[in-house]
Design an enzyme around this catalytic site. Structure first.
Site, PDB file in Angstrom:
ATOM      1  N   GLU A  56       0.802  -1.223   0.000  1.00 20.13           N
ATOM      2  CA  GLU A  56       0.000   0.000   0.000  1.00 20.13           C
ATOM      3  C   GLU A  56       0.836   1.275   0.000  1.00 20.13           C
ATOM      4  O   GLU A  56       1.820   1.396   0.741  1.00 20.13           O
ATOM      5  CB  GLU A  56      -0.918   0.000   1.216  1.00 20.13           C
ATOM      6  CG  GLU A  56      -2.042   1.014   1.125  1.00 20.13           C
ATOM      7  CD  GLU A  56      -3.274   0.510   1.839  1.00 20.13           C
ATOM      8  OE1 GLU A  56      -4.190   0.019   1.153  1.00 20.13           O
ATOM      9  OE2 GLU A  56      -3.330   0.613   3.072  1.00 20.13           O
ATOM     10  N   LYS A 103       0.458   4.834   1.072  1.00 25.78           N
ATOM     11  CA  LYS A 103      -0.477   5.539   1.976  1.00 25.78           C
ATOM     12  C   LYS A 103       0.295   6.522   2.840  1.00 25.78           C
ATOM     13  O   LYS A 103       1.230   6.133   3.537  1.00 25.78           O
ATOM     14  CB  LYS A 103      -1.201   4.504   2.845  1.00 25.78           C
ATOM     15  CG  LYS A 103      -2.058   5.073   3.939  1.00 25.78           C
ATOM     16  CD  LYS A 103      -2.915   4.003   4.607  1.00 25.78           C
ATOM     17  CE  LYS A 103      -2.113   2.980   5.369  1.00 25.78           C
ATOM     18  NZ  LYS A 103      -2.980   2.039   6.116  1.00 25.78           N
ATOM     19  N   LYS A 117      -7.718   2.490  -3.812  1.00 24.41           N
ATOM     20  CA  LYS A 117      -8.170   2.300  -2.434  1.00 24.41           C
ATOM     21  C   LYS A 117      -8.915   3.572  -2.027  1.00 24.41           C
ATOM     22  O   LYS A 117      -8.325   4.612  -1.778  1.00 24.41           O
ATOM     23  CB  LYS A 117      -6.970   2.052  -1.522  1.00 24.41           C
ATOM     24  CG  LYS A 117      -7.325   1.741  -0.075  1.00 24.41           C
ATOM     25  CD  LYS A 117      -7.727   0.297   0.104  1.00 24.41           C
ATOM     26  CE  LYS A 117      -7.950  -0.044   1.571  1.00 24.41           C
ATOM     27  NZ  LYS A 117      -6.685  -0.171   2.332  1.00 24.41           N
ATOM     28  N   GLU A 155     -14.740  -6.178   0.030  1.00 21.46           N
ATOM     29  CA  GLU A 155     -14.267  -6.318   1.404  1.00 21.46           C
ATOM     30  C   GLU A 155     -15.411  -6.542   2.387  1.00 21.46           C
ATOM     31  O   GLU A 155     -16.414  -5.826   2.371  1.00 21.46           O
ATOM     32  CB  GLU A 155     -13.475  -5.077   1.813  1.00 21.46           C
ATOM     33  CG  GLU A 155     -12.936  -5.148   3.229  1.00 21.46           C
ATOM     34  CD  GLU A 155     -12.230  -3.875   3.636  1.00 21.46           C
ATOM     35  OE1 GLU A 155     -12.642  -3.261   4.637  1.00 21.46           O
ATOM     36  OE2 GLU A 155     -11.266  -3.485   2.941  1.00 21.46           O
ATOM     37  N   ASN A 196     -11.175  -7.706   6.306  1.00 22.63           N
ATOM     38  CA  ASN A 196     -10.404  -6.698   7.020  1.00 22.63           C
ATOM     39  C   ASN A 196     -10.185  -7.156   8.454  1.00 22.63           C
ATOM     40  O   ASN A 196     -11.142  -7.374   9.191  1.00 22.63           O
ATOM     41  CB  ASN A 196     -11.134  -5.349   6.986  1.00 22.63           C
ATOM     42  CG  ASN A 196     -10.205  -4.193   7.280  1.00 22.63           C
ATOM     43  OD1 ASN A 196      -9.295  -4.301   8.097  1.00 22.63           O
ATOM     44  ND2 ASN A 196     -10.426  -3.076   6.616  1.00 22.63           N
ATOM     45  N   GLU A 222      -6.551  -8.372   4.842  1.00 26.18           N
ATOM     46  CA  GLU A 222      -6.242  -6.939   4.823  1.00 26.18           C
ATOM     47  C   GLU A 222      -6.024  -6.393   6.233  1.00 26.18           C
ATOM     48  O   GLU A 222      -6.793  -6.682   7.143  1.00 26.18           O
ATOM     49  CB  GLU A 222      -7.401  -6.164   4.187  1.00 26.18           C
ATOM     50  CG  GLU A 222      -7.763  -6.595   2.780  1.00 26.18           C
ATOM     51  CD  GLU A 222      -8.983  -5.857   2.282  1.00 26.18           C
ATOM     52  OE1 GLU A 222      -9.022  -4.631   2.402  1.00 26.18           O
ATOM     53  OE2 GLU A 222      -9.906  -6.520   1.791  1.00 26.18           O
ATOM     54  N   SER A 223      -4.986  -5.610   6.374  1.00 25.78           N
ATOM     55  CA  SER A 223      -4.681  -4.857   7.603  1.00 25.78           C
ATOM     56  C   SER A 223      -4.128  -5.715   8.733  1.00 25.78           C
ATOM     57  O   SER A 223      -4.535  -6.860   8.932  1.00 25.78           O
ATOM     58  CB  SER A 223      -5.913  -4.110   8.124  1.00 25.78           C
ATOM     59  OG  SER A 223      -6.388  -3.193   7.186  1.00 25.78           O
TER      60      SER A 223
END
Length: 264
Positions: free
Chosen positions: A61, A63, A123, A172, A193, A223-224
């Site tokens: 990512e 970000k 995103k 998601e 997530n 994710e994350s």
């Protein structure tokens, strides 16, 4: 009660889309998107195919900030970061374009998409078909669709629209009900997530739990919250297809070395 930041972001995004439509009408964005999708001189990298390759795929990512951590990096050479990810062996990049909470910009995605050969995911918090067309116009390979802020008809319609514009959709989910909705929408790529978008608490065990509920023919993305080599080993053991990693890589001075360390 903790504030639902996702609701705030979605509301702000709807306001943003109204303003964007005023400046750059849907008819113009739609024209640019369709031209981009039909441009045979420019091949859009296939996000789905990239994640289907053998082994664990990495979506890295780009970000600058987040609502939970604020500014992650002051110095933000976004194009250089994306190129580092590509050189490090990333399967795809995820580019934040949400401006108010993540300090993203559309131009980050446009420039990155035109400079790298791996797929780029837009995103953002898509709340309108306008944003799907905009993603195509910015040469994205995929868009993110959140079950939490879209109803069933929107999930299906936006996924089909993305696919008609030569993009894929990462749908998601957070809980079991949302996962069922993602699958029912016809999603080919489902993400879970690990971060609760209401409280921002992280539990990577969620991916292990939900991986078992997703048919093997559908690409599964964690994710994350993936931060260590141990986390990666757990994901590989659970047959997760891809992981999306943001803050851990963004904070690393040497992103190639960090990705090697995670995959060790």
């Amino acid at each position: 009660m903790e504030e639902n930041i996702l609701t705030k972001i979605a509301e702000k995004t709807r306001e943003r889309v109204v303003e964007e439509k005023r400046i750059f009408p849907l008819t113009e964005v739609k024209r640019d998107a369709e031209e981009a999708a039909s441009d045979r001189s420019r091949e859009v990298p296939d996000f789905l195919a990239a994640l289907k390759k053998p082994g664990l795929s990495y979506i890295c990512e780009v970000k600058k900030a987040s609502p939970s951590k604020g500014v992650i990096v002051e110095d933000f050479p976004y194009l250089q970061i994306a190129k580092e990810y590509e050189e490090a062996g990333a399967s795809a990049v995820s580019v934040l374009t949400e401006p108010f909470y993540f300090q993203g910009e559309d131009r980050f995605l446009a420039e990155i998409s035109d400079e790298i050969k791996i797929p780029a995911l837009r995103k953002d918090f898509l709340v309108d078909e306008y944003m799907v067309y905009k993603a195509a116009a910015l040469h994205a390979s995929a868009v993110l669709l959140l079950c939490n802020i879209l109803d069933d008809s929107e999930l299906k319609a936006y996924r089909e629209l993305a696919e008609s514009l030569n993009m894929n959709a990462l749908v998601e989910a957070y809980d079991e009900k949302e996962l069922e909705r993602a699958l029912d929408s016809g999603a080919k790529i489902v993400g879970v997530n690990n971060r609760n978008l209401r409280t921002f608490k992280v539990d990577t065990g969620r991916s292990v739990e939900f991986r078992r509920k997703v048919p093997s023919g559908i690409v599964f993305v964690s994710e994350s919250g993936v931060q260590t080599a141990d986390d990666i080993r757990i994901m590989k053991k659970a047959n997760v297809d891809a992981v999306l990693i943001g803050e851990t890589l963004m904070r690393a001075p040497d992103k190639k070395a960090k990705l090697r360390e995670l995959d060790s």
